[in-house]
Every structure is written in structure tokens, then in C-alpha cells.
Design an enzyme around this catalytic site. Structure first.
Site, mmCIF file in Angstrom:
data_model
loop_
_atom_site.group_PDB
_atom_site.id
_atom_site.type_symbol
_atom_site.label_atom_id
_atom_site.label_comp_id
_atom_site.label_asym_id
_atom_site.label_seq_id
_atom_site.Cartn_x
_atom_site.Cartn_y
_atom_site.Cartn_z
ATOM 1 N N LYS A 96 5.245 10.622 -9.315
ATOM 2 C CA LYS A 96 5.077 9.260 -9.850
ATOM 3 C C LYS A 96 3.841 8.695 -9.153
ATOM 4 O O LYS A 96 3.912 8.141 -8.061
ATOM 5 C CB LYS A 96 6.323 8.425 -9.520
ATOM 6 C CG LYS A 96 6.587 7.237 -10.439
ATOM 7 C CD LYS A 96 5.494 6.204 -10.501
ATOM 8 C CE LYS A 96 5.392 5.353 -9.264
ATOM 9 N NZ LYS A 96 4.178 4.495 -9.267
ATOM 10 N N SER A 152 2.362 1.483 1.240
ATOM 11 C CA SER A 152 2.383 0.373 2.199
ATOM 12 C C SER A 152 3.685 0.347 3.013
ATOM 13 O O SER A 152 4.675 0.985 2.643
ATOM 14 C CB SER A 152 2.238 -0.942 1.433
ATOM 15 O OG SER A 152 3.334 -1.085 0.558
ATOM 16 N N CYS A 173 -6.360 4.545 4.653
ATOM 17 C CA CYS A 173 -5.339 4.353 5.688
ATOM 18 C C CYS A 173 -5.887 4.725 7.055
ATOM 19 O O CYS A 173 -5.296 4.403 8.071
ATOM 20 C CB CYS A 173 -4.112 5.178 5.380
ATOM 21 S SG CYS A 173 -4.411 6.925 5.551
HETATM 22 P P1 NAD Z 1 2.069 0.508 -2.421
HETATM 23 O O1 NAD Z 1 3.106 0.641 -1.377
HETATM 24 O O2 NAD Z 1 1.878 -0.790 -3.092
HETATM 25 O O3 NAD Z 1 2.359 1.565 -3.616
HETATM 26 C C1 NAD Z 1 2.619 2.928 -3.347
HETATM 27 C C2 NAD Z 1 3.527 3.487 -4.432
HETATM 28 O O4 NAD Z 1 4.786 2.807 -4.395
HETATM 29 C C3 NAD Z 1 2.982 3.317 -5.840
HETATM 30 O O5 NAD Z 1 3.242 4.502 -6.561
HETATM 31 C C4 NAD Z 1 3.769 2.135 -6.391
HETATM 32 O O6 NAD Z 1 3.975 2.203 -7.768
HETATM 33 C C5 NAD Z 1 5.100 2.237 -5.662
HETATM 34 N N1 NAD Z 1 5.715 0.913 -5.437
HETATM 35 C C6 NAD Z 1 5.068 -0.274 -5.302
HETATM 36 N N2 NAD Z 1 5.967 -1.269 -5.065
HETATM 37 C C7 NAD Z 1 7.179 -0.679 -5.025
HETATM 38 C C8 NAD Z 1 8.508 -1.177 -4.800
HETATM 39 N N3 NAD Z 1 8.727 -2.459 -4.561
HETATM 40 N N4 NAD Z 1 9.527 -0.308 -4.824
HETATM 41 C C9 NAD Z 1 9.311 1.006 -5.063
HETATM 42 N N5 NAD Z 1 8.079 1.526 -5.279
HETATM 43 C C10 NAD Z 1 7.032 0.702 -5.266
HETATM 44 O O7 NAD Z 1 0.705 1.034 -1.763
HETATM 45 P P2 NAD Z 1 -0.769 0.988 -2.355
HETATM 46 O O8 NAD Z 1 -1.260 -0.418 -2.349
HETATM 47 O O9 NAD Z 1 -0.841 1.768 -3.615
HETATM 48 O O10 NAD Z 1 -1.548 1.828 -1.233
HETATM 49 C C11 NAD Z 1 -2.107 1.264 -0.085
HETATM 50 C C12 NAD Z 1 -1.207 1.464 1.122
HETATM 51 O O11 NAD Z 1 -0.989 2.853 1.334
HETATM 52 C C13 NAD Z 1 -1.822 0.944 2.424
HETATM 53 O O12 NAD Z 1 -0.827 0.275 3.151
HETATM 54 C C14 NAD Z 1 -2.265 2.215 3.143
HETATM 55 O O13 NAD Z 1 -2.328 2.115 4.544
HETATM 56 C C15 NAD Z 1 -1.192 3.156 2.721
HETATM 57 N N6 NAD Z 1 -1.629 4.537 2.878
HETATM 58 C C16 NAD Z 1 -1.111 5.250 3.916
HETATM 59 C C17 NAD Z 1 -1.527 6.555 4.121
HETATM 60 C C18 NAD Z 1 -0.992 7.363 5.260
HETATM 61 O O14 NAD Z 1 -1.227 8.554 5.304
HETATM 62 N N7 NAD Z 1 -0.281 6.762 6.208
HETATM 63 C C19 NAD Z 1 -2.456 7.145 3.250
HETATM 64 C C20 NAD Z 1 -2.955 6.381 2.193
HETATM 65 C C21 NAD Z 1 -2.522 5.071 2.005
#
Ligand code: NAD
Length: 496
Positions: A174, A227, A282
Site C-alpha cells: 500500500k 511518520s 528521514c
Molecule cells: P505518513 O505517516 O503520513 O504516511 C505513511 C503511510 O501511512 C502512507 O502510506 C499513508 O497512506 C499511511 N497513513 C497516513 N495516515 C495514516 C493513518 N492515520 N492510519 C494509517 N495509515 C496512515 O508519512 P509521510 O508523510 O508519507 O512520510 C514522511 C514521514 O516518513 C516522516 O516522518 C519521515 O521521517 C518518515 N520516514 C522515515 C524513514 C525511516 O527510515 N525512519 C524513512 C522515510 C520517511
């Protein structure tokens, strides 16, 4: 009409029956590129069923045959690297170099999947008791799932499904609803590589689709990157439903600048690592901890950052692109304003930034000095081209700041002293550590992890360790009889 993003279930691409669609746009200019579906629950169920059925055959396919598909897949990805990167840049906003890098880092994981045989081997010990041998084998879990973020739409999905599938599992991906065209293109190549049907199934959507995955009894393991609040939700709900979970979450990455560091390298590294990819990495450096007299370099850091120009991916002059959405831009600008309100000094202000001729979500390079560890501009992950400067009198004070931060994803130290570097790598409580390297992302034959709030769940995550995440170990103990009719492993009948 733009071509809508299809679902991919049981080896077929088709349009979702949902009436809930979201526009996919180019964040640099607002151009509509496509529409992404919020998959219906019936279609979600179809995906799980397809993956479950495909698993019955796939788990017994010999490892060398499984790997052969991945050799083909990695070649197809390489042949199409630039084409994938162009799509990626349009929907994500990265500049072309960054887009190609995103795809390349994913291809490296597929190459790593090709080495699966040695990672999946078990262990053997003879005579654990007289005439009794033990050996362990690794077996796949079944249906696994991956939920990925917008900021690396090629690399992060590729962290997951190649390693899960080569280990004998089947997979439901997804991807982020904000840039689904890149994973779709990679799925088309997966299809072209000739993998059996049902191994990879790609669905789209948001919370409702993710919650379906977290609650479905036939899904055994969930990999997540995104996140912190969503990561916690995934970890808590997945565990409550007795799944294996790995959740990579947010970050606040510090770079410690010792006064004996090479000034030119520090300035270049800080500008590139804070603003590159618009700070939407990240592993971006979002805090510089200036130790002692290194604070004298701040004006030159500001001058260097001021030379960076955001723009659209197709212009070579673009140092970085827009933020992913209007909402993301609003949040970054709000956090900068909160810092100003709390008394920090905005040395370089990227708010209200305009790129001529483009209506995108651009934020200019931003440098903030005089923040404290209590301010939201320091505490929150900003995820924009913003560098916050803190000051420390020595390395111990810098370490105290960093080790008390709620995140522990990446960090870096710039110094010319071997002793300082050794002390730092030994005492800093962070997952990835760079010494004179700003963004120390490991290659897939190492592990990528995160400490404290940057990672929840099973530590067998990413790269080499992921083979453990996606498999179970079974240990077999076998008694050998001297009776010539017994057969070598015929143990159960005669055991008392
Ligand atoms: P996000 O958490 O908003 O979304 C990630 C995924 O979760 C998406 O597929 C989204 O559809 C889904 N999602 C969103 N809200 C949700 C909910 N309430 N319930 C269930 N699923 C949900 O993250 P983003 O904005 O797409 O990405 C940026 C974040 O990712 C930043 O915080 C960054 O630090 C983090 N990140 C971490 C790493 C790592 O390796 N630690 C790597 C890349 C990005």
C-alpha cells in the site's frame, strides 16, 4: 481524461470500483497527473486471497529459481531507471539527480535480494546427543504487507517486497497515496519480469485500507515507514492483532561540528544535507550543533544556504524541489513562525518563497539560530529545508542534547580528531552515525535501524536483517538408527 492509477491483484491491472478518488498532482506546478483510488474492502479482500493462494506454490519454489526472477527484475529496473525517475520527479517534486538516486538505492536492494540463498540457510550440529543431530531451516511467514511514505516512492517499497518475496512470501503493498505512479511503474516491470501471479499485489488508499491490513488475520507481518503518530498506530494495532511489525518512523538528525573540522566540508555538508530534497528525507540534517568556536562559521553557512535555488525537476539549476503538498508547506512555515514567536532568530527566511512561473509548494532555504531544546522548532520534525542551530561548549554537552532527543535515526560528526570521532561513535545513542559524512545511509547488506522514537518493533529490519523479519526458524532434531531398514531420518515411529 488522465489515466487512473490501477490496482494490481493476482497478476492483473484493473480499475478500482471505488467512487473515492484523489488527484495526483505535480507539486512544482499543480498540474494534475492522475487519480488514485481508495480501494474498496472487497478489493482489499481479493488482494489478500490472491496472495494467500499464491503462497501455497511459491513457498516451495527452489531458491535459485526465485532468485532468477529477481535478476531479471533488477535488469528491467536498471534499464528503466531514468524513465522511472522522470515519473517520480513529476509526482514527488525531487530534482532529477535525487530522483535517479531514489530509484538506484532501491535497485541495490533488489541486487541484495539476489543473494538470498546464503541468508536463508539454516544451521546444523551433529551429535547433540549420541546419534542425534539437530538442524534448523528457515521458512517464509505467508502473506506480508508494506505501507510506505511519499518521500522515497521507489526506494522504500523496494526495501520491502523484493526481500519478502525472495524469502518465499507473498506481498501486499500500500504505497503513499501522494505519489503512487512510481510504485505502479515498478509493478509493471515486476509483471514484465514474469513472476507468477499473486506474489505482489498493489492496493491504494489511506487509513481505512491500512487498518484493513492491520486487522486481517491472514496477513502475518507488516513493514511500515512513515511518520511517528502513524508508526505508533501501526505498531500498536499490528501487535494487538498478533502480527510481526517493523515500523520506521520520524527523525530529528543532528550534525555535531567540532572546531577542528574542515570548514569548507562542514559548510557544504550542512547546506546539502539540510535542504537537499527540500529536507524531506528521514536522514536529512535538521540540527547543527556548533561546538565551541565553530560558531564563527555560521555567517558562511548562511551565505552558502542562500545560494541554493529551488525549482522544478526538469531544470538543471534546481537544487531542490517543492514540498509534497500545500499542507506540508503550511506546516513547515507554521513551525518557522513558532520558532520566531518563541524568540529564535531567523537568519535566512524561506517563508513565502516564490519561484518565477511556478505555483508549487516551495519553501526557500531557512536557517534559524538561538533556538532552545524546549522550542517546537527544535522538538518537532519539520521535514522542510530548515536548519536549526544549537550551541554546545564541548562534545559532552552536544552528546547530552542528542541523546535526550526523542528521536534517534541518523547523526553525523565533523572533526579531524580520531579520538573525538571514536568517542562520538561510542557514546551517541542513534541508529546511523556518519563521521565526516552528513547522511550515512547504509547499503542493504547492512541494517538500517532507528533508536527511541524513530523505530518501533522487530529490529530485524531492512537489508541483511530483513531476511530474519520475513522468515521463521524451525529446528529439527533427528535420531539415527543403525537398523538397516530404518532409513536415515526415520525417527518418530521408534521414539518412546
Ligand atoms: P505518513 O505517516 O503520513 O504516511 C505513511 C503511510 O501511512 C502512507 O502510506 C499513508 O497512506 C499511511 N497513513 C497516513 N495516515 C495514516 C493513518 N492515520 N492510519 C494509517 N495509515 C496512515 O508519512 P509521510 O508523510 O508519507 O512520510 C514522511 C514521514 O516518513 C516522516 O516522518 C519521515 O521521517 C518518515 N520516514 C522515515 C524513514 C525511516 O527510515 N525512519 C524513512 C522515510 C520517511
Amino acid at each position: 481524461m488522465h489515466k487512473r492509477v490501477p490496482l494490481y491483484i493476482n497478476g492483473e491491472f484493473f480499475e478500482s470500483k471505488t467512487d473515492n478518488w484523489m488527484d495526483v498532482t505535480n507539486p512544482a506546478n499543480g498540474e494534475k497527473l492522475s487519480e488514485v483510488p481508495f480501494t474498496t474492502m472487497d478489493e482489499m479482500e481479493m488482494a489478500v486471497r490472491a496472495a494467500k493462494e499464491a503462497f501455497q506454490e511459491w513457498k516451495n519454489v527452489p531458491i535459485s529459481e526465485r532468485v532468477r526472477y529477481f535478476f531479471k527484475y533488477q535488469q528491467l529496473l536498471k534499464d528503466n531507471q531514468d524513465e522511472i525517475a522522470k515519473v517520480l520527479c513529476q509526482e514527488n517534486g525531487k530534482n532529477f539527480e535525487d530522483g535517479k538516486g531514489d530509484v538506484w538505492r532501491g535497485i541495490e536492494v533488489v541486487e541484495h535480494a539476489c543473494t538470498a540463498a546464503t541468508h536463508l540457510m539454516g544451521e546444523t550440529m551433529e551429535n547433540v546427543a549420541r546419534k542425534i543431530d539437530s538442524y534448523s531451516i528457515t521458512q517464509p511467514l505467508g502473506v506480508c504487507a508494506g505501507i510506505t511514505p511519499f518521500n522515497f516512492p521507489a526506494m522504500i517499497p523496494l526495501w520491502m517486497y523484493p526481500l519478502a518475496i525472495v524469502s518465499g512470501n507473498t506481498f501486499i503493498l500500500k504505497p503513499s497515496e501522494q505519489d503512487p505512479l512510481t510504485p505502479t511503474m515498478m509493478t509493471e516491470l515486476f509483471d514484465q519480469a514474469g513472476f507468477p501471479k499473486g506474489l505482489l499485489n498493489v492496493v491504494h488508499g489511506g487509513k481505512e485500507q491500512v487498518d484493513f491490513i492491520l486487522e486481517h488475520k491472514d496477513i502475518k507481518a507488516v513493514s511500515f515507514v512513515g511518520s511517528v503518530p502513524v508508526g505508533r498506530h501501526i505498531y500498536e494495532t499490528g501487535c494487538k492483532n498478533m502480527k510481526r511489525v517493523q515500523a520506521f518512523a520520524g527523525a530529528k538528525n543532528h550534525m555535531v561540528v567540532m572546531p577542528d573540522a574542515n570548514k569548507g566540508q562542514v559548510i557544504n555538508a550542512l547546506a546539502a544535507a539540510s535542504c537537499g530534497a527540500a529536507g524531506q528525507r528521514c536522514m536529512a540534517i535538521s540540527v547543527a550543533v556548533m561546538v565551541g568556536e565553530s560558531k564563527a562559521w555560521i555567517p558562511e553557512i548562511k551565505d552558502k544556504m542562500a545560494t541554493l535555488t529551488p525549482g522544478i525537476w526538469s531544470e538543471e539549476s534546481s537544487d531542490y524541489g517543492p514540498l509534497i503538498s500545500a499542507k506540508a508547506k503550511e506546516r513547515v512555515e507554521m513551525l518557522i513562525s513558532e520558532g520566531e514567536r518563541d524568540g529564535a532568530k531567523i537568519l535566512l527566511d524561506g517563508r513565502n518563497y516564490k519561484v518565477e512561473g511556478l505555483e508549487g509548494h516551495f519553501v526557500g532555504p531557512t536557517l534559524i539560530d538561538g533556538a532552545t531544546t524546549e522550542m517546537s522548532v527544535y522538538k518537532e520534525e519539520i521535514f522542510g529545508p530548515v536548519l536549526v542551530v544549537l550551541h554546545a561548549k564541548d562534545m559532552d554537552e552536544a552528546l547530552e542534547i542528542i541523546n535526550n532527543n526523542p528521536y534517534g535515526n541518523g547523526t553525523s560528526i565533523y572533526t579531524s580528531s580520531g579520538a573525538a570521532a571514536r568517542k562520538y561513535q561510542n557514546e551517541v545513542a542513534v541508529g546511523q552515525v556518519g563521521i565526516n559524512i552528513p547522511i550515512p545511509v547504509p547499503l542493504p547488506f547492512f541494517s538500517f535501524t532507528g533508536w527511541r522514537g524513530s523505530f518501533y518493533g522487530d529490529t530485524h529490519a531492512y537489508g541483511k536483517q530483513a531476511f530474519k523479519f520475513y522468515t521463521e526458524t524451525k529446528t529439527i532434531t533427528s535420531r539415527w538408527f543403525e537398523d538397516e531398514h530404518a532409513g536415515p531420518l526415520n525417527m518418530t515411529i521408534r521414539l518412546k
